[in-house]
Design a protein around this motif. Structure first.
Motif, PDB file in Angstrom:
ATOM      1  N   GLU A  43     -15.089 -51.044  35.316  1.00 32.60           N
ATOM      2  CA  GLU A  43     -16.512 -51.403  35.209  1.00 32.60           C
ATOM      3  C   GLU A  43     -16.776 -52.881  35.498  1.00 32.60           C
ATOM      4  O   GLU A  43     -17.891 -53.252  35.867  1.00 32.60           O
ATOM      5  N   LEU A  44     -15.766 -53.729  35.355  1.00 27.22           N
ATOM      6  CA  LEU A  44     -15.949 -55.136  35.716  1.00 27.22           C
ATOM      7  C   LEU A  44     -16.239 -55.255  37.205  1.00 27.22           C
ATOM      8  O   LEU A  44     -17.173 -55.957  37.623  1.00 27.22           O
ATOM      9  N   GLN A  47     -19.799 -53.959  37.960  1.00 27.80           N
ATOM     10  CA  GLN A  47     -20.881 -54.854  37.540  1.00 27.80           C
ATOM     11  C   GLN A  47     -20.966 -56.109  38.414  1.00 27.80           C
ATOM     12  O   GLN A  47     -22.057 -56.561  38.742  1.00 27.80           O
ATOM     13  N   TYR A  76     -12.895 -58.819  29.438  1.00 26.45           N
ATOM     14  CA  TYR A  76     -14.298 -58.542  29.814  1.00 26.45           C
ATOM     15  C   TYR A  76     -14.947 -57.594  28.801  1.00 26.45           C
ATOM     16  O   TYR A  76     -16.067 -57.838  28.337  1.00 26.45           O
ATOM     17  N   ARG A  77     -14.237 -56.536  28.454  1.00 22.40           N
ATOM     18  CA  ARG A  77     -14.794 -55.565  27.503  1.00 22.40           C
ATOM     19  C   ARG A  77     -15.055 -56.205  26.136  1.00 22.40           C
ATOM     20  O   ARG A  77     -15.997 -55.852  25.444  1.00 22.40           O
ATOM     21  N   GLN A  79     -15.763 -59.437  25.639  1.00 19.74           N
ATOM     22  CA  GLN A  79     -16.750 -60.522  25.681  1.00 19.74           C
ATOM     23  C   GLN A  79     -18.128 -60.127  26.211  1.00 19.74           C
ATOM     24  O   GLN A  79     -19.115 -60.812  25.949  1.00 19.74           O
ATOM     25  N   LYS A  80     -18.223 -59.024  26.951  1.00 20.55           N
ATOM     26  CA  LYS A  80     -19.441 -58.734  27.721  1.00 20.55           C
ATOM     27  C   LYS A  80     -20.706 -58.602  26.869  1.00 20.55           C
ATOM     28  O   LYS A  80     -21.812 -58.897  27.343  1.00 20.55           O
ATOM     29  N   ASP A  81     -20.560 -58.143  25.611  1.00 18.18           N
ATOM     30  CA  ASP A  81     -21.741 -57.942  24.764  1.00 18.18           C
ATOM     31  C   ASP A  81     -22.027 -59.134  23.851  1.00 18.18           C
ATOM     32  O   ASP A  81     -22.940 -59.089  23.025  1.00 18.18           O
ATOM     33  N   PHE A  85     -23.006 -64.449  27.133  1.00 17.62           N
ATOM     34  CA  PHE A  85     -21.979 -64.105  28.128  1.00 17.62           C
ATOM     35  C   PHE A  85     -22.545 -64.263  29.536  1.00 17.62           C
ATOM     36  O   PHE A  85     -23.636 -63.786  29.851  1.00 17.62           O
ATOM     37  N   LEU A  87     -21.563 -63.516  33.429  1.00 12.56           N
ATOM     38  CA  LEU A  87     -20.627 -62.766  34.262  1.00 12.56           C
ATOM     39  C   LEU A  87     -20.015 -63.636  35.354  1.00 12.56           C
ATOM     40  O   LEU A  87     -18.799 -63.594  35.588  1.00 12.56           O
ATOM     41  N   PHE A  90     -17.449 -65.932  33.917  1.00 16.18           N
ATOM     42  CA  PHE A  90     -16.247 -65.175  33.551  1.00 16.18           C
ATOM     43  C   PHE A  90     -15.380 -64.932  34.776  1.00 16.18           C
ATOM     44  O   PHE A  90     -14.148 -65.106  34.747  1.00 16.18           O
TER      45      PHE A  90
END
Length: 543
Positions: A43-44, A47, A76-77, A79-81, A85, A87, A90
């Motif tokens: 999913e990274l 996105q 990523y999983r 930190q994403k929420d 954050f 993107l 990152f």
């Protein structure tokens, strides 16, 4: 007894040592061990592409992860929420962006265009090895097109080799042929380019023509060295041909025609968005109201053709959303495979294998007969792609029609008709236009492309239409030189209709030279030195 044991052990070690080179030759390219950004980043990856983090969708697939991909994905999983954050930040923290080689090269437009190209070869040459990202390592040096195209490309490379031949760069030609042979031996075919995201498709099969260039430089005997690799490439294109029936007439790249003959189409095994054009493909699938897998498969198949994109593949001749590449029998692809079969027959003759030579000659003869039956339209007096779903030619005129002439498959009357249409409809002030349809797609009017100029010029010469061939050559060379002296650049493609404008569609940043443009231009000038190899000063004197 002890001596016998030692002898047996030594023999075993000897045979194991013999196997080591083969093990290590294949090991690095096992798909599961290669970095596949679209798969490894989950999913990274999705996105980053959908959120348009980079203006060019190819940037992220070409970036190199600074940690193992699974660690980056886990971070990523996690930190994403979190609040704040970012993107893009990152990605820049966890990936090294694709390098832009610092060449220190400065274009000098006071030079002739041939001098400019000769200066470019070292700039476009890449050393063997990999960058730790999606680049598939190659054992020898190679030429890249340049700019955003940071890897080798299959059919581009044949036309680049024409220029290398004019420059007498035989060892670089040898290195590139050896790289493609390495890809066949380790991946089973020649991918679109040496990126992991290209592994599911190839490009027009020009490998046999590359071998012809090498044989011209080093002697015909060189063909036998590469016979096993060409046989393997042919097997890739013909996979499943022996299993086709009237009830099941298609499999991957092979199609059984109504009379039982076998012809080929373009294909891709992965009906998913292309990683290097991910967002664009997803958006197209949504807009089309078609099954997304159907769109993705046909988009990828058109990418395998090299003509990405052209209305020759569109059902309505206008909109990319109607693309139907896999329903067509392309006249250029099948002409190329005819040449592969003829080359395999010649290789078998050189090896003294008469039975195999006869087998391939028979296959070539059957293919030629099928092409002349299905791809030739008597009423239109022209070669077209054949729609095997509808049961007729597409009647969309394109420069793909010159391929049967290039390989001397057409009858004289057919060749004369093709030449007449080229002169009447395709010939423009800057050379030959790719199709007669203005759609905004880059492989349509008003654009002209170096590879198709070369194929057309040589096709015309094969049937003694030399005056038209000379006219195309002169117009193309003049267009290339004029743009070079005005801009300092050699383009990927040219607007051959309006001499005051650049080409349109599929825009990328301009660069000092483009692989196949360099190659074809240098080869044409070497064959016709009277045609213009002019410096800026000489051009100004002429004008």
């Amino acid at each position: 007894m002890e001596q016998q044991k030692n002898h047996t052990f030594s023999t075993l070690i000897f045979f194991l040592l013999l196997l080591i080179p083969y093990t290590f030759a294949i090991q690095p390219l096992r798909a599961q061990e290669l970095y596949r950004p679209e798969q490894d980043l989950g999913e990274l990856f999705e996105q980053v592409q959908l959120q348009h983090v980079f203006p060019d969708s190819k940037t992220f697939p070409d970036a190199t992860p600074l940690l193992p991909p699974q660690q980056i994905l886990a971070a990523y999983r996690q930190q994403k929420d979190q609040s704040g954050f970012n993107l893009e930040a990152f990605v820049l923290e966890h990936f090294e962006m694709p390098p832009q080689p610092a060449t220190g090269f400065t274009t000098d437009t006071s030079l002739s265009v041939t001098q400019h190209i000769e200066r470019l070869w070292p700039i476009l040459t890449r050393e063997p090895g990999a960058d730790g990202g999606s680049l598939i390592p190659l054992p020898k040096k190679y030429i890249v097109p340049g700019g955003r195209f940071r890897e080798i490309y299959y059919w581009d490379s044949f036309f680049t080799m024409l220029g290398l031949q004019a420059s007498n760069e035989t060892e670089l030609i040898q290195s590139m042929v050896d790289n493609f042979t390495h890809l066949i031996n380790t991946t089973g075919h020649i991918p679109n380019g040496n990126r992991t995201y290209y592994l599911s498709r190839s490009q027009p099969p020009f490998y046999a023509l590359m071998l012809r260039i090498l044989a011209q430089q080093k002697g015909k005997e060189v063909l036998t060295t590469y016979a096993p690799a060409l046989r393997q490439e042919y097997s890739f294109w013909m996979d499943g041909a022996d299993k086709l029936t009237a009830d099941n007439p298609t499999h991957r790249r092979v199609v059984r025609m109504p009379d039982g003959s076998i012809l080929n189409r373009y294909w891709d095994d992965q009906p998913e968005p292309r990683p290097e054009s991910y967002r664009e493909d997803v958006e197209l699938a949504k807009e089309s109201n078609r099954n997304p897998e159907e769109i993705y498969r046909n988009i990828r198949a058109a990418a395998e053709s090299g003509w990405d994109f052209s209305t020759r593949w569109f059902a309505d001749e206008q909109n990319l959303s109607t693309i139907r590449t896999t329903e067509l029998i392309p006249v250029d692809l099948n002409s190329l495979l005819y040449h592969v079969e003829r080359t395999l027959a010649e290789m078998a003759e050189l090896e003294g294998n008469k039975a195999e030579a006869e087998k391939y000659e028979k296959l070539a003869k059957a293919r030629r007969k099928a092409i002349l039956k299905y791809n030739w339209n008597e009423e239109q007096d022209f070669f077209f792609d054949y729609d095997f779903v509808k049961g007729g030619t597409t009647n969309i005129p394109t420069l793909a029609a010159v391929y049967p002439l290039y390989f001397c498959m057409a009858k004289k009357k057919q060749a004369a008709a093709v030449a007449q249409k080229l002169e009447a409809d395709f010939l423009q002030p800057g050379g030959l236009v790719t199709t007669l349809n203005r759609s905004g797609q880059q492989w349509d009017s008003p654009n002209g492309w170096a590879p198709l100029q070369w194929m057309s010029i040589q096709a015309l010469r094969n049937y003694r239409h030399n005056q038209l061939a000379d006219e195309v050559t002169q117009r193309w060379v003049e267009k290339n030189e004029e743009v070079f002296h005005n801009t300092g650049k050699l383009m990927e493609k040219y607007n051959v209709v309006d001499m005051s404008l650049q080409a349109g569609g599929g825009e990328y940043p301009n660069q000092d030279g483009f692989g196949w443009t360099n190659g074809v231009l240098l080869k044409l000038i070497s064959l016709h030195p009277e045609l213009l190899d002019m410096t800026l000063e000489e051009l100004e004197m002429q004008n």
